[in-house]
Design a protein around this motif. Structure first.
Motif, PDB file in Angstrom:
ATOM      1  N   GLU A  23      52.145  37.535  24.355  1.00  0.00           N
ATOM      2  CA  GLU A  23      52.124  38.906  23.837  1.00  0.00           C
ATOM      3  C   GLU A  23      50.833  39.627  24.217  1.00  0.00           C
ATOM      4  O   GLU A  23      50.815  40.836  24.366  1.00  0.00           O
ATOM      5  N   THR A  24      49.749  38.882  24.324  1.00  0.00           N
ATOM      6  CA  THR A  24      48.439  39.455  24.626  1.00  0.00           C
ATOM      7  C   THR A  24      47.785  38.626  25.730  1.00  0.00           C
ATOM      8  O   THR A  24      47.750  37.398  25.639  1.00  0.00           O
ATOM      9  N   VAL A  25      47.279  39.292  26.773  1.00  0.00           N
ATOM     10  CA  VAL A  25      46.489  38.648  27.825  1.00  0.00           C
ATOM     11  C   VAL A  25      45.303  39.570  28.091  1.00  0.00           C
ATOM     12  O   VAL A  25      45.471  40.765  28.288  1.00  0.00           O
ATOM     13  N   GLY A  26      44.104  38.999  28.070  1.00  0.00           N
ATOM     14  CA  GLY A  26      42.921  39.814  28.320  1.00  0.00           C
ATOM     15  C   GLY A  26      41.737  38.952  28.688  1.00  0.00           C
ATOM     16  O   GLY A  26      41.819  37.732  28.758  1.00  0.00           O
ATOM     17  N   SER A  27      40.609  39.625  28.912  1.00  0.00           N
ATOM     18  CA  SER A  27      39.395  38.901  29.273  1.00  0.00           C
ATOM     19  C   SER A  27      38.279  39.259  28.318  1.00  0.00           C
ATOM     20  O   SER A  27      38.289  40.319  27.699  1.00  0.00           O
ATOM     21  N   TYR A  28      37.319  38.362  28.204  1.00  0.00           N
ATOM     22  CA  TYR A  28      36.106  38.550  27.407  1.00  0.00           C
ATOM     23  C   TYR A  28      36.394  38.979  25.971  1.00  0.00           C
ATOM     24  O   TYR A  28      35.777  39.871  25.433  1.00  0.00           O
ATOM     25  N   SER A  29      37.347  38.332  25.357  1.00  0.00           N
ATOM     26  CA  SER A  29      37.681  38.609  23.963  1.00  0.00           C
ATOM     27  C   SER A  29      37.816  37.295  23.212  1.00  0.00           C
ATOM     28  O   SER A  29      37.884  36.227  23.806  1.00  0.00           O
ATOM     29  N   THR A  30      37.881  37.399  21.923  1.00  0.00           N
ATOM     30  CA  THR A  30      38.148  36.227  21.093  1.00  0.00           C
ATOM     31  C   THR A  30      39.371  36.520  20.241  1.00  0.00           C
ATOM     32  O   THR A  30      39.724  37.667  20.000  1.00  0.00           O
TER      33      THR A  30
END
Length: 170
Positions: A23-30
């Motif tokens: 559902e969610t894909v991203g970078s530099y997150s927690t």
């Protein structure tokens, strides 16, 4: 756009396309309480020099980390998070992200992570060599045919007529 920004965008786009169940894909997150799960976040966790290619690029080994989180209240959450980790490992095999300055992924590993959040989390790590910066050619450009070869004993002064261009060997 910087090379690392392009790389992170390519990683995100490739994972989204290959793993639509996330559902969610991203970078530099927690993973936050309000993150829509299942989710995957990726980042660079280490950089170290690699072998200088001699062409002006800076050659760097980047260590990447991806965290996959699944809501533990879902049926078979542990199996789902494990399956997602395995699917990412398969995706990482021979992966260049469609970018010419990136070598294939290596040293791929995955481990489950203990957490106090209501999620099942797997952490994957891999390394990729990055060729950053601009190539440099410090010598003046030479016209075609200026490179020739000769092999002893048919080389040296007076034997230049026997020298051959690279295309003569094809």
């Amino acid at each position: 756009m910087s090379e690392l920004s392009r790389l992170h965008e390519a990683i995100t786009a490739t994972i989204k396309a290959a793993m639509p169940q996330l559902e969610t894909v991203g970078s530099y997150s927690t993973v936050q309480q309000d993150t829509t799960l299942p989710a995957l976040f990726h980042t660079i966790t280490a950089l170290r020099p690699s072998t200088d290619p001699g062409d002006g690029h800076s050659c760097i080994v980047a260590t990447f980390e991806a965290r996959i989180a699944v809501n533990v209240h879902r049926p078979d959450a542990a199996l789902e998070s494990t399956a997602l980790a395995a699917q990412l490992m398969v995706l990482l095999r021979k992966q260049y992200w469609g970018i010419d300055f990136v070598e294939e992924a290596s040293a791929i590993q995955a481990l489950p992570q203990a957490t106090d959040l209501p999620t099942a989390i797997w952490v994957l790590q891999w390394q990729q060599v990055l060729h950053l910066g601009e190539a440099q050619w410090l010598w003046p450009n030479q016209p075609p045919g200026s490179l020739v070869f000769a092999f002893d004993p048919d080389s040296g002064p007076g034997k230049e007529v026997d020298y051959k261009a690279p295309e003569d060997f094809a």
